[in-house]
Enzyme design. Structure first.
Site, PDB file in Angstrom:
ATOM      1  N   GLY A  49      44.666  14.398   2.267  1.00  0.00           N
ATOM      2  CA  GLY A  49      44.766  13.602   1.178  1.00  0.00           C
ATOM      3  C   GLY A  49      45.496  12.046   0.986  1.00  0.00           C
ATOM      4  O   GLY A  49      45.257  11.314   0.042  1.00  0.00           O
ATOM      5  N   ASP A  87      31.052  19.354   6.600  1.00  0.00           N
ATOM      6  CA  ASP A  87      31.210  18.811   7.881  1.00  0.00           C
ATOM      7  C   ASP A  87      30.493  17.577   8.073  1.00  0.00           C
ATOM      8  O   ASP A  87      29.088  17.557   7.852  1.00  0.00           O
ATOM      9  CB  ASP A  87      30.779  19.767   8.969  1.00  0.00           C
ATOM     10  N   LYS A 158      39.149   4.894  12.600  1.00  0.00           N
ATOM     11  CA  LYS A 158      40.126   5.264  13.757  1.00  0.00           C
ATOM     12  C   LYS A 158      39.566   5.568  14.906  1.00  0.00           C
ATOM     13  O   LYS A 158      38.183   6.162  15.092  1.00  0.00           O
ATOM     14  CB  LYS A 158      41.035   6.363  13.089  1.00  0.00           C
TER      15      LYS A 158
HETATM   16  C1  LIG Z   1      44.200  12.548  11.057  1.00  0.00           C
HETATM   17  S1  LIG Z   1      43.353  13.674   9.650  1.00  0.00           S
HETATM   18  C2  LIG Z   1      42.986  12.720   8.340  1.00  0.00           C
HETATM   19  C3  LIG Z   1      44.292  12.317   7.375  1.00  0.00           C
HETATM   20  C4  LIG Z   1      44.096  11.742   6.144  1.00  0.00           C
HETATM   21  N1  LIG Z   1      43.383  10.406   6.452  1.00  0.00           N
HETATM   22  C5  LIG Z   1      45.250  11.700   5.197  1.00  0.00           C
HETATM   23  O1  LIG Z   1      45.783  10.546   4.936  1.00  0.00           O
HETATM   24  O2  LIG Z   1      45.800  12.522   4.694  1.00  0.00           O
HETATM   25  C6  LIG Z   1      41.664  13.608  10.264  1.00  0.00           C
HETATM   26  C7  LIG Z   1      40.801  14.589   9.459  1.00  0.00           C
HETATM   27  O3  LIG Z   1      39.596  14.313  10.002  1.00  0.00           O
HETATM   28  C8  LIG Z   1      38.677  15.725   9.528  1.00  0.00           C
HETATM   29  N2  LIG Z   1      37.714  15.981  10.400  1.00  0.00           N
HETATM   30  C9  LIG Z   1      37.332  15.777  11.848  1.00  0.00           C
HETATM   31  N3  LIG Z   1      36.187  16.114  12.168  1.00  0.00           N
HETATM   32  C10 LIG Z   1      35.484  15.928  11.011  1.00  0.00           C
HETATM   33  C11 LIG Z   1      34.099  16.466  10.894  1.00  0.00           C
HETATM   34  N4  LIG Z   1      33.117  16.433  11.532  1.00  0.00           N
HETATM   35  N5  LIG Z   1      33.739  16.457   9.205  1.00  0.00           N
HETATM   36  C12 LIG Z   1      34.640  16.101   8.496  1.00  0.00           C
HETATM   37  N6  LIG Z   1      36.004  16.043   8.859  1.00  0.00           N
HETATM   38  C13 LIG Z   1      36.247  15.995  10.050  1.00  0.00           C
HETATM   39  C14 LIG Z   1      39.829  16.720   9.898  1.00  0.00           C
HETATM   40  O4  LIG Z   1      39.552  18.024   9.419  1.00  0.00           O
HETATM   41  C15 LIG Z   1      41.214  16.061   9.632  1.00  0.00           C
HETATM   42  O5  LIG Z   1      41.305  16.422   8.184  1.00  0.00           O
END
Ligand SMILES: C[S@@+](CC[C@H](N)C(=O)[O-])C[C@H]1O[C@@H](n2cnc3c(N)ncnc32)[C@H](O)[C@@H]1O
Length: 205
Positions: A49, A87, A158
């Protein structure tokens, strides 16, 4: 090796951010003035978050942050914060996002001003695979941005860098006025992540 006590990690703890990633968005948005008061922001891959917290501060009480992740987000209770626990590869998650982004033809109230994607695949350490998986998520994010952004809107995404980045950026160039790539200071030296900032969405593209 990731040092959990690195300076951004400590700073995030002290300043109440849920992740050190918050500083990447702060840097990207401060340098480029991308998120403004009253904006509607879609935050893909938002857990835990940190980016949503930064976006909520920037948009203020009259803006909106819609966050999406299959991992939970806890403890963000602002009235203008909405979390979709889903998802991004599932059609019902996309349908739930679209329901928040309805764009009546004559209105500028629907849609988002900014779409963010910090989504990252589960990494394997195999650079080619991690790159390919990250491009797949970035393509999903670009498609979602194209169906939810207002004309002139901004998309920040990203990527784990690799050879498909060039084509990915080319595809965005066909839809946006300007496309840049950037590595924020808060990105760890060892990481090959980078961010693409696309501004001036052309809704007729
Ligand atoms: C680097 S973290 C994000 C950090 C966030 N921007 C923060 O500031 O706290 C990447 C996120 O992408 C999510 N993610 C990856 N594949 C996903 C998908 N298919 N659907 C939803 N979320 C996904 C992961 O669960 C993870 O929480």
């Amino acid at each position: 090796m990731y040092n959990r006590k690195d300076s951004y990690y400590k700073k995030a703890k002290k300043e109440g951010y849920k992740s050190r990633a918050a500083y990447k968005l702060l840097e990207l948005s401060q340098k480029n003035q991308l998120i403004k008061k009253g904006h509607r922001v879609l935050d893909l891959g938002a857990a835990p978050g940190g980016w949503s917290q930064v976006a909520l501060n920037l948009v203020g009480a009259n803006g909106l942050v819609l966050a999406v992740d299959y991992a939970a987000i806890e403890g963000i209770n602002a009235p203008n914060f909405v979390f979709i626990h889903g998802d991004m590869t599932a059609p019902d998650t996309i349908a739930a996002i679209l329901a928040h982004a309805e764009k009546p033809a004559e209105s500028t109230n629907g849609g988002f001003d900014v779409v963010l994607s910090d989504m990252a695949p589960k990494t394997t350490g195999i650079k080619l695979k991690d790159h390919a998986d990250s491009i797949e998520l970035a393509q999903l994010a670009a498609k979602t941005a194209a169906s939810t952004l207002k004309a002139g809107g901004t998309f920040i995404v990203k990527l784990f860098d690799g050879e498909d980045r060039v084509q990915y950026v080319k595809d965005l160039q066909a839809q946006y006025k300007s496309v840049r790539t950037i590595r924020p200071d808060a990105t760890r030296k060892s990481s090959y992540e980078m961010y693409v900032i696309a501004t001036g969405f052309n809704s007729n593209s």
